[in-house]
Each structure stands twice: as C-alpha cells, then as structure tokens.
Scaffold this active site. Structure first.
Site, PDB file in Angstrom:
ATOM      1  N   GLU A 322     -12.622  31.849 -41.008  1.00 17.14           N
ATOM      2  CA  GLU A 322     -12.231  30.445 -40.877  1.00 17.14           C
ATOM      3  C   GLU A 322     -13.353  29.666 -40.146  1.00 17.14           C
ATOM      4  O   GLU A 322     -13.937  29.947 -39.169  1.00 17.14           O
ATOM      5  CB  GLU A 322     -10.975  30.193 -39.973  1.00 17.14           C
ATOM      6  CG  GLU A 322      -9.725  30.655 -40.715  1.00 17.14           C
ATOM      7  CD  GLU A 322      -8.446  30.317 -39.839  1.00 17.14           C
ATOM      8  OE1 GLU A 322      -8.339  29.345 -38.990  1.00 17.14           O
ATOM      9  OE2 GLU A 322      -7.690  31.089 -39.907  1.00 17.14           O
ATOM     10  N   TRP A 360     -12.135  26.549 -43.723  1.00 16.61           N
ATOM     11  CA  TRP A 360     -10.719  26.254 -43.546  1.00 16.61           C
ATOM     12  C   TRP A 360     -10.470  24.623 -43.689  1.00 16.61           C
ATOM     13  O   TRP A 360     -11.169  23.969 -42.629  1.00 16.61           O
ATOM     14  CB  TRP A 360     -10.291  26.816 -41.952  1.00 16.61           C
ATOM     15  CG  TRP A 360      -8.872  26.133 -41.727  1.00 16.61           C
ATOM     16  CD1 TRP A 360      -8.229  25.151 -41.374  1.00 16.61           C
ATOM     17  CD2 TRP A 360      -7.669  26.782 -41.875  1.00 16.61           C
ATOM     18  NE1 TRP A 360      -6.935  25.038 -41.254  1.00 16.61           N
ATOM     19  CE2 TRP A 360      -6.494  26.302 -41.483  1.00 16.61           C
ATOM     20  CE3 TRP A 360      -7.485  28.390 -42.529  1.00 16.61           C
ATOM     21  CZ2 TRP A 360      -5.325  26.612 -41.703  1.00 16.61           C
ATOM     22  CZ3 TRP A 360      -6.157  28.789 -42.683  1.00 16.61           C
ATOM     23  CH2 TRP A 360      -4.993  27.981 -42.184  1.00 16.61           C
ATOM     24  N   GLU A 367      -0.675  21.314 -39.589  1.00 20.95           N
ATOM     25  CA  GLU A 367      -1.418  21.885 -38.431  1.00 20.95           C
ATOM     26  C   GLU A 367      -0.724  22.172 -36.998  1.00 20.95           C
ATOM     27  O   GLU A 367      -0.813  21.516 -36.089  1.00 20.95           O
ATOM     28  CB  GLU A 367      -2.645  20.877 -38.048  1.00 20.95           C
ATOM     29  CG  GLU A 367      -3.531  21.419 -36.798  1.00 20.95           C
ATOM     30  CD  GLU A 367      -4.362  22.799 -36.957  1.00 20.95           C
ATOM     31  OE1 GLU A 367      -4.229  23.209 -38.204  1.00 20.95           O
ATOM     32  OE2 GLU A 367      -4.600  23.303 -35.964  1.00 20.95           O
TER      33      GLU A 367
HETATM   34  O1  IFM Z   1      -4.862  25.700 -38.585  1.00 21.13           O
HETATM   35  C1  IFM Z   1      -5.411  26.700 -38.012  1.00 21.13           C
HETATM   36  C2  IFM Z   1      -5.208  28.061 -38.540  1.00 21.13           C
HETATM   37  O2  IFM Z   1      -3.632  28.226 -38.860  1.00 21.13           O
HETATM   38  C3  IFM Z   1      -5.588  29.242 -37.558  1.00 21.13           C
HETATM   39  N1  IFM Z   1      -6.810  29.070 -37.316  1.00 21.13           N
HETATM   40  C4  IFM Z   1      -7.412  27.502 -36.669  1.00 21.13           C
HETATM   41  C5  IFM Z   1      -7.026  26.404 -37.724  1.00 21.13           C
HETATM   42  C6  IFM Z   1      -7.158  25.099 -37.244  1.00 21.13           C
HETATM   43  O3  IFM Z   1      -6.637  24.990 -35.933  1.00 21.13           O
END
Ligand code: IFM
Length: 408
Positions: A322, A360, A367
């Site tokens: 991510e 991501w 969110e």
């Molecule tokens: O949306 C989240 C995700 O579920 C986990 N990692 C961080 C992202 C952004 O806050």
C-alpha cells in the site's frame, strides 16, 4: 533549463498492482464495524456535529460485491499484473463454526475470474473487521480468537487456496491495536494498555498459526502480513535524546511485531504513508509539512527509501502493498506516485529485494472512521450510481505499469 527526462526501469517481472479491502468496497456487510458506525451516527455528539450520517455508514460501499467483474476489468485496463482484495470473515462464518457456502462460492467466482483475466491474486484474510460473534467474545483480547482465526484460515485454504497467489493473513495489526485499544478511534474504542498487549500477542500468534496452516497445504506459496511501516527520524540529528526516541519509535511501531513473526514470513508486505520528525518536547513530532494530502498527512516520498532499507535486514523479498494519497481533485497523485517510485527504485539499486508495488486504492472507498470523504481512488466512484470513472492519474499509473518504468 534542462528538460531532459530521466527514465528509471524496474526489474523484469516486477509486480504492479492495486490494493483494496473487502469491507471498504464490497457493501452489504454486517460486522463489528457496521454496528459501531450505526451507534456512532446515532450518538448525540455526531448528531450535533452537522455531519451527514450517510457519509459515515459503509452501507453499500462501492457495491463491488456485485460489480467485481467491472473492477477486475479496471485492474486489467490499468495493466496491473496483480490485485489485492479481501475476504470478509463475517460473510464466510456469520455464526461461530457455521460457514456460508454461497459466500465461499462467490469469492471462488471472483478469484477464478481474476485468474482468467491473467491477474495474480493477493488475498487478505483479516482487515480489521470481526464477525459479531467474535466481537461478543471480546474480539482479539480473547485468546480463543487464535483458534477461531485458524479454523477460518483452514476453511479458506481448503476451499479457495488453489486460486490465491499471495496471502495476507492480517492487515496492519498495530493500527487495530493502537486505534481500537489505546487512542479510542476505532471500535471497540477502548483505552486500555493491558488489553492492547493482549490483542498484540493474540494477533502475532494467530498469524504464525495461519502461516503454518497455509504452508501445510501449499508449501511453496507466499504468505505475509501488510505492515504499516512509518519512517521516524530525529528532528535534530545531533540531539541524542531525539535520536534515541526515533530509534525507540522504530522499534515499537515497526520492528517489534515483525520480530515476533519473522520465522513465518515468505515476504514482507509494507504499507508506507507516514513520516515523523521526532522532537523531545510535546507533541514529540514536528513535521515540516511542505506537502500534505487531503487528510492533512505529510507527503514524504523519501521516507519509503529509508523504510525499505531498514527492512532489508530481514533478508526477505519486500512488496509495497500500500502507498496512496487521498486527493479529491487529483492534483497531487500524478506527482505522488512517481515520486515514491523513484525512491523504491533507488532502494532496489541499493540491493533491497523489492518485488512489487501496489497503489492504494483502485477505487474511492470507505475510509473507516473518516467515512467516504477521503478519495484515494485511481477511479472515482459515483456514490449514487456506483459508476466508476478513471482519474487522469489512472492513465498515468497505467503507463507506468505497462512500460515497467517511470519518467522523472
Ligand atoms: O484505507 C486504509 C487501509 O484500509 C489500510 N491502510 C491504510 C489505508 C489508508 O488509510
């Protein structure tokens, strides 16, 4: 002025992808989060805040449960070789030890379709949400959660394992510990260090058990967690207290959990979003915030380089699972992605075995406590019709994935 473009090529077979999670995109899920959201929006504090309830209820999310074919087509359109998606435990095991075969078949269809489209699957088993029956037993404070998670993992391995290329047992376990049990931001909104320690211990043990279960049936597969790894640095390098505090933060937030699971990892899944300049006076952090995103988080691409270098000591392949930006107007994302990738490339040149990068997120989604307001997506999602629309940065990311290179 020198306008020459620098081209940075990534290694052959570098895995380009996008990440999502079940709860944030599927819609129609009842679990500990959905119940918490309902209570939250009904609370007096919320009602008097002027916020719109619908923005803070996950509800139908992006309706990806029904639109998964469309989403997989977008992944394909982007030229990504892999897609990270989640399986929702509450769907699979809505009541303790009772499995819903219809839901298993649903995920089978999704995974098979991904494979048919030539997309490798990265599957998260637990992304912060718990079935209600587990919540009622105390969630992850209860050591029995390890046994329950193992049983659920075994079920997925047996039913769906053959369609899964990469396994993520747990998503960002420490974010659950911190926000759920120390700072009151996520359910179950406790402020109890003793419970936080229990949850920490049960989560790492659950990962280790799940690793063994998956590997017993698929000895050569790839199993990891996604770990939020922040870059901590002393604000003043010459200050021994700040130096020590930054080191302590790195140990507590980044290293400690990894050390507990290091013998049960085939690779490290890294999520990079945050950088902190540590100072020795309250609030103990003083970032320069030269660039920030829509949520006010500092954008600090160089941090990903330091994080990757620090993780190299585990001698494991690393995948950036991510990295993303809430950027409603899509003004900064086109800079953000290559800026981070430049430092990923630099880490690779330094000898770090980085195997892939996942943005991501594919879509604007739910969110968590911040609701639908932050827009992380390469694709916008109309909240009424669920129509997906590519942002300019989707085209830019697609070019990167397809050419396996960035232009600086
Ligand atoms: O949306 C989240 C995700 O579920 C986990 N990692 C961080 C992202 C952004 O806050």
């Amino acid at each position: 002025m020198n306008n020459k473009k620098e081209i940075l090529k990534f290694p052959k077979n570098f895995l380009w992808g996008t990440s999502t999670s079940a709860y944030q995109i599927e819609g129609g899920i009842t679990n500990d989060w959905s119940e918490w959201e309902k209570k939250r929006v009904e609370s007096k504090k919320f009602l008097s805040s002027g916020k719109i309830a619908d923005d803070f209820l996950c509800g139908k999310a992006c309706d990806s449960y029904n639109r998964y074919s469309e989403d997989l087509a977008l992944v394909k359109e982007l030229g990504c070789g892999a897609f990270r998606l989640g399986i929702e435990w509450a769907r699979i095991e809505p009541r303790e030890d009772e499995y819903d075969q219809k839901e298993i078949e649903h995920y089978k269809k999704v995974l098979i379709e991904a494979r048919e489209k030539g997309i490798q699957t990265v599957v998260t088993l637990w992304h912060w949400t718990n079935p209600l029956w587990l919540r009622d037993k105390g969630g992850w404070t209860n050591p029995e959660a390890i046994k329950h998670f193992s049983r659920y993992t075994l079920k997925i391995v047996e039913e769906l394992g053959q369609y899964i290329d990469y396994w993520i047992t747990l998503n960002e376990p420490l974010v659950h510990v911190l926000n759920g049990y120390l700072i009151n931001k996520f359910p179950p909104q406790k402020k109890c260090p003793r419970e936080a320690i229990k949850v920490f211990n049960n989560l790492y043990k659950a990962h280790n058990e799940a690793y063994k279960i998956i590997h017993k049936i698929f000895p050569y597969t790839n199993v990891s967690i996604t770990h939020l790894v922040n870059y901590y640095e002393p604000a003043r390098k010459w200050n021994p207290i700040e130096f020590f505090m930054a080191k302590a933060m790195h140990y507590l937030a980044n290293d400690r959990f990894l050390k507990k699971i290091k013998n049960y990892l085939d690779f490290i899944g890294v999520d990079y979003y945050f950088h902190d300049r540590i100072v020795c006076y309250p609030p103990f952090r003083k970032n320069l915030n030269i660039e920030t995103n829509d949520m006010g988080w500092e954008i600090y691409p160089r941090g990903i380089y330091h994080v990757l270098l620090k993780l190299n000591k585990y001698s494991l392949p690393i995948i950036v699972m991510e990295n993303g930006i809430p950027d409603r107007r899509d003004k900064k994302r086109q800079w953000f992605i290559p800026a981070h990738l430049k430092y990923v490339h630099k880490a690779i040149e330094k000898g770090v075995n980085v195997k892939g990068y996942f943005y991501w997120s594919l879509l604007d989604n739910f969110e968590w406590a911040a609701g639908f307001d932050p827009k992380f997506g390469l694709y916008e999602v109309d909240r009424k019709t669920f129509e997906r629309k590519a942002r300019p940065s989707a085209r830019m990311y697609s070019k990167i994935c397809k050419n396996n290179q960035i232009e600086i």
